[in-house]
Design an enzyme around this catalytic site. Structure first.
Site, mmCIF file in Angstrom:
data_model
loop_
_atom_site.group_PDB
_atom_site.id
_atom_site.type_symbol
_atom_site.label_atom_id
_atom_site.label_comp_id
_atom_site.label_asym_id
_atom_site.label_seq_id
_atom_site.Cartn_x
_atom_site.Cartn_y
_atom_site.Cartn_z
ATOM 1 N N GLY A 8 65.088 46.206 92.930
ATOM 2 C CA GLY A 8 65.139 47.658 92.886
ATOM 3 C C GLY A 8 64.519 48.292 91.675
ATOM 4 C CB ILE A 24 52.993 34.785 83.938
ATOM 5 C CG1 ILE A 24 54.067 34.210 83.036
ATOM 6 C CG2 ILE A 24 53.184 36.242 84.213
ATOM 7 C CD1 ILE A 24 54.021 34.817 81.639
ATOM 8 C CB SER A 46 65.941 35.993 75.810
ATOM 9 O OG SER A 46 66.751 36.517 76.833
ATOM 10 C CE1 TYR A 110 64.133 34.612 73.037
ATOM 11 C CE2 TYR A 110 65.435 35.260 71.130
ATOM 12 C CZ TYR A 110 64.620 35.587 72.185
ATOM 13 O OH TYR A 110 64.277 36.897 72.387
ATOM 14 C CG HIS A 156 73.329 39.544 75.721
ATOM 15 N ND1 HIS A 156 72.836 38.962 76.853
ATOM 16 C CD2 HIS A 156 72.412 39.348 74.749
ATOM 17 C CE1 HIS A 156 71.643 38.435 76.583
ATOM 18 N NE2 HIS A 156 71.367 38.652 75.317
ATOM 19 C CG LEU A 157 79.767 41.477 71.112
ATOM 20 C CD1 LEU A 157 80.882 40.458 71.274
ATOM 21 C CD2 LEU A 157 79.556 41.801 69.626
ATOM 22 C CG PHE A 175 80.870 33.033 69.832
ATOM 23 C CD1 PHE A 175 81.911 32.449 70.544
ATOM 24 C CD2 PHE A 175 79.799 33.539 70.541
ATOM 25 C CE1 PHE A 175 81.880 32.372 71.935
ATOM 26 C CE2 PHE A 175 79.753 33.468 71.936
ATOM 27 C CZ PHE A 175 80.796 32.883 72.626
HETATM 28 O O1 GDU Z 1 81.173 36.442 73.684
HETATM 29 C C1 GDU Z 1 80.556 36.638 72.627
HETATM 30 C C2 GDU Z 1 79.190 36.947 72.594
HETATM 31 C C3 GDU Z 1 78.574 37.127 71.377
HETATM 32 N N1 GDU Z 1 79.277 37.047 70.237
HETATM 33 C C4 GDU Z 1 78.616 37.285 68.943
HETATM 34 O O2 GDU Z 1 78.105 38.593 68.979
HETATM 35 C C5 GDU Z 1 76.884 38.668 68.262
HETATM 36 C C6 GDU Z 1 75.840 39.210 69.189
HETATM 37 O O3 GDU Z 1 75.607 38.219 70.196
HETATM 38 P P1 GDU Z 1 74.647 38.497 71.438
HETATM 39 O O4 GDU Z 1 74.648 37.240 72.264
HETATM 40 O O5 GDU Z 1 75.029 39.768 72.099
HETATM 41 O O6 GDU Z 1 73.260 38.736 70.759
HETATM 42 P P2 GDU Z 1 72.424 37.760 69.812
HETATM 43 O O7 GDU Z 1 72.489 38.363 68.439
HETATM 44 O O8 GDU Z 1 72.774 36.352 69.928
HETATM 45 O O9 GDU Z 1 71.049 37.830 70.550
HETATM 46 C C7 GDU Z 1 70.167 38.880 70.425
HETATM 47 O O10 GDU Z 1 69.344 38.566 69.366
HETATM 48 C C8 GDU Z 1 68.705 37.331 69.526
HETATM 49 C C9 GDU Z 1 67.945 37.112 68.264
HETATM 50 O O11 GDU Z 1 68.816 36.709 67.246
HETATM 51 C C10 GDU Z 1 67.850 37.354 70.775
HETATM 52 O O12 GDU Z 1 66.777 38.240 70.613
HETATM 53 C C11 GDU Z 1 68.679 37.737 71.975
HETATM 54 O O13 GDU Z 1 67.882 37.878 73.133
HETATM 55 C C12 GDU Z 1 69.383 39.020 71.700
HETATM 56 O O14 GDU Z 1 70.265 39.343 72.741
HETATM 57 C C13 GDU Z 1 76.584 37.240 67.786
HETATM 58 O O15 GDU Z 1 76.988 37.123 66.465
HETATM 59 C C14 GDU Z 1 77.445 36.363 68.684
HETATM 60 O O16 GDU Z 1 77.863 35.169 68.058
HETATM 61 C C15 GDU Z 1 80.620 36.765 70.235
HETATM 62 O O17 GDU Z 1 81.259 36.674 69.197
HETATM 63 N N2 GDU Z 1 81.222 36.578 71.439
#
Ligand code: GDU
Length: 292
Positions: A8, A24, A46, A110, A156-157, A175
């Site tokens: 969509g 690609i 990612s 990544y 993602h958080l 985490f």
């Molecule tokens: O259930 C969860 C999920 C995440 N986190 C924490 O929350 C923060 C954000 O985590 P995300 O997974 O939302 O995002 P990231 O920072 O890991 O990832 C982002 O940044 C990355 C680069 O560091 C990549 O670009 C990725 O695609 C983008 O989403 C991190 O410290 C992670 O450890 C938690 O504590 N609990």
């Protein structure tokens, strides 16, 4: 921000642009045989955690495919490229906020694959006259009306915390609480997806033949995991239970952007920098999706 553009989201493509869904790895050459003014290259694996466990998926899926795309662009004379790079190219930064001239020392696979692609883009842009821009996203969040995050497996958080608010999960795991930050939880710079989209249009307009320019995209303010959860509690009015869990492999402690270069050179002006606004838009999207 969506994993599956085929469901969509093709309708969201603006006039004058063409939405193409293709593998690609095999089809870039054929696709670009039609003349294109430029390419916005978003496609990537990612997930930081997954990249540490299954690196082959990232080297093949990110790097090999991007090289094929670059070769197709060279072959067909496609003049402009905007690439989704990432804060993860910097790794554990030696200064904060992070400027584009800091060393790139990724702490996860990544980030290493995205950095490898950035290097390849520099070579191709210089040698073949492509006007290229890499946008180093920090933590993209929020939603634009009906367009928001819908990952097949959510990691993602903010989406996870909002799923707890909706009652779809019992609690959010934090985490690690032993990071070298003010409250012991990881600090990130959250940027609204609409502001991110605006930067892409500016990048496309400003791409200059033979140059590869790199811009950080963030708001310059870091929020800890605990602060994000608290903001989600305020916005949603739900208690949102949280529990401390072990650190996630590959996570840097703090990632906060300096986006001065994007502001000065592209004229980028984020309009939705407030974390409450970012979470509020994500919450509207999440509730509407849940209700439908
Ligand atoms: O259930 C969860 C999920 C995440 N986190 C924490 O929350 C923060 C954000 O985590 P995300 O997974 O939302 O995002 P990231 O920072 O890991 O990832 C982002 O940044 C990355 C680069 O560091 C990549 O670009 C990725 O695609 C983008 O989403 C991190 O410290 C992670 O450890 C938690 O504590 N609990």
């Amino acid at each position: 921000m969506v994993d599956d553009l085929s469901t969509g989201h093709a309708d969201a493509v603006p006039d004058g642009c063409k939405f193409v869904e293709a593998d690609i790895a095999s089809a870039a050459g054929e696709l670009l045989a039609e003349r294109f003014d430029g390419v916005l290259h978003f496609a990537a694996k990612s997930l930081v955690g997954e990249s540490m466990e299954q690196p082959q998926k990232y080297w093949q899926g990110n790097v090999v495919t991007s090289l094929r795309l670059l070769d197709a662009m060279r072959e067909h004379g496609t003049p402009r490229l905007v690439f989704s790079s990432t804060a993860a190219t910097y790794g554990e930064p030696e200064a904060s906020p992070i400027t584009e001239d800091l060393p790139t020392r990724p702490t996860n696979t990544y980030g290493a694959t995205k950095l490898a692609i950035d290097h390849a883009i520099t070579s191709y842009a210089t040698a073949h006259g492509i006007g290229a821009v890499s946008l180093r996203y920090f933590n993209v969040a929020g939603a634009h009306g009906a367009f928001g995050e819908r990952h097949a497996v959510e990691t993602h958080l903010i989406p996870i915390v909002l799923q707890v608010a909706l009652g779809q999960r019992e609690q959010v795991q934090i985490f690690g609480e032993d990071w070298p930050t003010a409250d012991g939880t990881c600090v990130r710079d959250y940027i609204h997806v609409t502001d991110l989209a605006d930067a892409h249009l500016l990048a496309l307009e400003n791409a200059t033949s033979g140059q590869h320019r790199i811009y950080n995209l963030g708001n310059g303010t870091g929020f800890s995991v605990k602060q994000v959860i608290d903001t989600c509690r305020e916005v949603t009015g739900h208690p949102i239970p949280a529990a401390v869990a072990p650190r996630r492999a590959g996570d840097p402690a703090t990632l906060v952007a300096s986006s001065r270069r994007a502001r000065d050179e592209l004229g980028w002006q984020p309009q939705r920098a407030d974390l409450g606004v970012i979470v509020g838009d994500a919450w509207e999207f999440t509730r509407a999706r849940h209700a439908s």
